[in-house]
Design a protein around this motif. Structure first.
Motif, PDB file in Angstrom:
ATOM      1  N   SER A  14      12.020  56.086   6.452  1.00 61.89           N
ATOM      2  CA  SER A  14      12.371  57.419   6.822  1.00 61.89           C
ATOM      3  C   SER A  14      13.561  57.986   6.098  1.00 61.89           C
ATOM      4  CB  SER A  14      12.526  57.480   8.331  1.00 61.89           C
ATOM      5  OG  SER A  14      13.548  56.750   8.838  1.00 61.89           O
ATOM      6  N   GLU A  15      14.465  56.950   5.788  1.00 62.04           N
ATOM      7  CA  GLU A  15      15.756  57.213   5.193  1.00 62.04           C
ATOM      8  C   GLU A  15      15.495  57.439   3.512  1.00 62.04           C
ATOM      9  OE1 GLU A  15      18.741  57.308   6.712  1.00 62.04           O
ATOM     10  OE2 GLU A  15      17.574  57.098   8.488  1.00 62.04           O
ATOM     11  N   ARG A  16      14.303  57.314   3.206  1.00 61.11           N
ATOM     12  CA  ARG A  16      13.904  57.456   1.748  1.00 61.11           C
ATOM     13  C   ARG A  16      13.475  58.623   1.298  1.00 61.11           C
ATOM     14  NH1 ARG A  16      10.484  53.421  -0.731  1.00 61.11           N
ATOM     15  NH2 ARG A  16      11.212  54.237  -2.466  1.00 61.11           N
ATOM     16  N   VAL A  17      13.018  59.740   2.470  1.00 60.55           N
ATOM     17  CA  VAL A  17      12.330  60.797   2.420  1.00 60.55           C
ATOM     18  C   VAL A  17      13.024  61.780   2.709  1.00 60.55           C
ATOM     19  CG1 VAL A  17      10.275  62.011   3.404  1.00 60.55           C
ATOM     20  CG2 VAL A  17      10.195  59.368   3.227  1.00 60.55           C
ATOM     21  N   LEU A  18      13.080  62.809   1.685  1.00 60.86           N
ATOM     22  CA  LEU A  18      13.694  64.182   1.717  1.00 60.86           C
ATOM     23  C   LEU A  18      12.824  65.074   1.432  1.00 60.86           C
ATOM     24  CD1 LEU A  18      16.546  65.528   2.482  1.00 60.86           C
ATOM     25  CD2 LEU A  18      16.955  65.353  -0.231  1.00 60.86           C
ATOM     26  N   VAL A  19      12.235  66.053   2.156  1.00 65.92           N
ATOM     27  CA  VAL A  19      11.409  67.337   1.784  1.00 65.92           C
ATOM     28  C   VAL A  19      12.228  68.591   1.606  1.00 65.92           C
ATOM     29  CG1 VAL A  19       9.432  68.693   2.458  1.00 65.92           C
ATOM     30  CG2 VAL A  19       9.812  65.973   3.327  1.00 65.92           C
ATOM     31  N   GLY A  49      14.746  66.041   6.517  1.00 61.64           N
ATOM     32  CA  GLY A  49      14.886  64.544   6.637  1.00 61.64           C
ATOM     33  C   GLY A  49      15.938  64.015   7.107  1.00 61.64           C
ATOM     34  N   PRO A  50      16.149  62.729   7.535  1.00 66.79           N
ATOM     35  CA  PRO A  50      17.422  62.066   8.146  1.00 66.79           C
ATOM     36  C   PRO A  50      18.590  62.061   7.287  1.00 66.79           C
ATOM     37  CG  PRO A  50      15.530  60.469   8.084  1.00 66.79           C
ATOM     38  CD  PRO A  50      15.100  61.701   7.256  1.00 66.79           C
ATOM     39  N   GLN A  51      18.298  62.235   5.911  1.00 64.47           N
ATOM     40  CA  GLN A  51      19.616  62.560   4.951  1.00 64.47           C
ATOM     41  C   GLN A  51      19.938  63.688   4.527  1.00 64.47           C
ATOM     42  OE1 GLN A  51      21.153  59.727   4.089  1.00 64.47           O
ATOM     43  NE2 GLN A  51      19.798  58.806   5.552  1.00 64.47           N
ATOM     44  N   ALA A  52      19.218  64.980   5.070  1.00 59.37           N
ATOM     45  CA  ALA A  52      19.746  66.211   4.932  1.00 59.37           C
ATOM     46  C   ALA A  52      20.838  66.391   5.958  1.00 59.37           C
ATOM     47  CB  ALA A  52      18.382  67.088   5.231  1.00 59.37           C
ATOM     48  N   GLU A  53      21.772  67.208   5.423  1.00 63.74           N
ATOM     49  CA  GLU A  53      22.824  67.599   6.052  1.00 63.74           C
ATOM     50  C   GLU A  53      22.444  68.568   7.155  1.00 63.74           C
ATOM     51  OE1 GLU A  53      25.671  66.904   6.795  1.00 63.74           O
ATOM     52  OE2 GLU A  53      26.344  65.448   5.143  1.00 63.74           O
ATOM     53  N   ALA A  54      22.642  68.689   8.334  1.00 65.12           N
ATOM     54  CA  ALA A  54      22.158  69.470   9.528  1.00 65.12           C
ATOM     55  C   ALA A  54      22.981  70.747   9.216  1.00 65.12           C
ATOM     56  CB  ALA A  54      22.220  69.029  10.941  1.00 65.12           C
ATOM     57  N   LEU A  84      20.262  67.871  -5.859  1.00 66.82           N
ATOM     58  CA  LEU A  84      19.382  66.778  -5.404  1.00 66.82           C
ATOM     59  C   LEU A  84      19.029  65.778  -6.619  1.00 66.82           C
ATOM     60  CD1 LEU A  84      16.663  69.009  -3.504  1.00 66.82           C
ATOM     61  CD2 LEU A  84      18.536  67.438  -2.514  1.00 66.82           C
ATOM     62  N   LEU A  85      18.991  66.308  -7.910  1.00 65.22           N
ATOM     63  CA  LEU A  85      18.768  65.533  -9.089  1.00 65.22           C
ATOM     64  C   LEU A  85      19.882  64.427  -9.240  1.00 65.22           C
ATOM     65  CD1 LEU A  85      17.598  68.343 -11.783  1.00 65.22           C
ATOM     66  CD2 LEU A  85      16.327  66.260 -10.966  1.00 65.22           C
ATOM     67  N   ASP A  86      20.973  64.809  -9.053  1.00 66.77           N
ATOM     68  CA  ASP A  86      22.307  63.798  -9.126  1.00 66.77           C
ATOM     69  C   ASP A  86      22.381  63.139  -8.206  1.00 66.77           C
ATOM     70  OD1 ASP A  86      22.919  64.880 -11.758  1.00 66.77           O
ATOM     71  OD2 ASP A  86      24.148  66.420 -10.948  1.00 66.77           O
ATOM     72  N   LEU A 104      26.064  71.299  -4.128  1.00 66.04           N
ATOM     73  CA  LEU A 104      26.209  72.042  -2.656  1.00 66.04           C
ATOM     74  C   LEU A 104      26.105  70.953  -1.553  1.00 66.04           C
ATOM     75  CD1 LEU A 104      23.622  75.027  -2.985  1.00 66.04           C
ATOM     76  CD2 LEU A 104      26.122  75.111  -3.307  1.00 66.04           C
ATOM     77  N   PRO A 105      26.725  71.168  -0.382  1.00 65.37           N
ATOM     78  CA  PRO A 105      26.693  69.959   0.563  1.00 65.37           C
ATOM     79  C   PRO A 105      25.430  70.012   1.273  1.00 65.37           C
ATOM     80  CG  PRO A 105      27.684  71.970   1.489  1.00 65.37           C
ATOM     81  CD  PRO A 105      27.559  72.148  -0.108  1.00 65.37           C
ATOM     82  N   LEU A 106      24.413  69.458   0.637  1.00 65.47           N
ATOM     83  CA  LEU A 106      22.921  69.298   1.135  1.00 65.47           C
ATOM     84  C   LEU A 106      22.586  68.363   1.614  1.00 65.47           C
ATOM     85  CD1 LEU A 106      21.550  71.678  -1.620  1.00 65.47           C
ATOM     86  CD2 LEU A 106      22.269  72.192   0.633  1.00 65.47           C
ATOM     87  N   ILE A 107      22.974  67.031   1.349  1.00 67.21           N
ATOM     88  CA  ILE A 107      22.695  65.479   1.679  1.00 67.21           C
ATOM     89  C   ILE A 107      23.720  64.804   1.891  1.00 67.21           C
ATOM     90  CG2 ILE A 107      20.582  65.756   0.257  1.00 67.21           C
ATOM     91  CD1 ILE A 107      21.618  64.119  -1.833  1.00 67.21           C
ATOM     92  N   LYS A 108      23.641  63.826   3.042  1.00 66.98           N
ATOM     93  CA  LYS A 108      24.571  62.981   3.160  1.00 66.98           C
ATOM     94  C   LYS A 108      24.810  61.880   2.260  1.00 66.98           C
ATOM     95  CE  LYS A 108      23.032  63.337   8.025  1.00 66.98           C
ATOM     96  NZ  LYS A 108      22.192  62.635   9.189  1.00 66.98           N
ATOM     97  N   ALA A 109      26.004  61.552   2.252  1.00 64.88           N
ATOM     98  CA  ALA A 109      26.223  60.384   1.089  1.00 64.88           C
ATOM     99  C   ALA A 109      25.617  59.171   1.491  1.00 64.88           C
ATOM    100  CB  ALA A 109      28.037  60.131   1.456  1.00 64.88           C
ATOM    101  N   ARG A 110      24.917  58.497   0.453  1.00 67.17           N
ATOM    102  CA  ARG A 110      24.340  57.467   0.582  1.00 67.17           C
ATOM    103  C   ARG A 110      25.304  56.269   0.050  1.00 67.17           C
ATOM    104  NH1 ARG A 110      18.526  58.142  -2.194  1.00 67.17           N
ATOM    105  NH2 ARG A 110      19.881  57.991  -3.971  1.00 67.17           N
ATOM    106  N   ASP A 111      25.102  55.211   0.580  1.00 72.89           N
ATOM    107  CA  ASP A 111      25.773  53.853   0.061  1.00 72.89           C
ATOM    108  C   ASP A 111      24.884  53.371  -1.242  1.00 72.89           C
ATOM    109  OD1 ASP A 111      27.118  53.809   2.337  1.00 72.89           O
ATOM    110  OD2 ASP A 111      25.807  52.666   3.647  1.00 72.89           O
TER     111      ASP A 111
END
Length: 112
Positions: A14-19, A49-54, A84-86, A104-111
């Protein structure tokens, strides 16, 4: 939780999916001759997705300041793509989009 989300979580993926859901056109605010609305501008974009900023990112379009009868867009769609690309696909957005675009602040920072 939807069935699809539950299956992804059970598989540990689930952490790998962003729609990304969007429409390539918006709608005009006024009716046309047939009582409908024509294609316009400023359509919404949804990230799921779980990685999208709410929450809602950016300002709502000002319906009192239209451009040719349409709301003015708040963010350029290339900013969404660049983000999303970067930051999601680890792919150089400048090469694909032909230049730099603000993220834009759309996704959470990933390790990394």
């Amino acid at each position: 939780m939807t069935r699809c989300a539950a299956l992804l979580a059970r598989a540990g993926e689930s952490e790998r999916v962003l729609v990304l859901v969007f429409s390539e056109f918006g709608r005009r605010l006024t009716e046309n001759a047939s009582g409908g609305t024509d294609h316009g501008t400023a359509a919404p974009v949804f990230l799921v997705g779980p990685q999208a900023e709410a929450g809602i990112q950016g300002e709502h379009p000002n319906l009192g300041e239209l451009e040719d009868g349409d709301p003015r867009h708040v963010a350029d769609f290339r900013q969404v793509y660049a983000t999303l690309l970067d930051h999601w696909l680890d792919c150089p957005s400048e090469t694909i989009l032909g230049g730099p675009f603000e993220h834009l602040p759309l996704i959470k920072a990933r390790d990394q």
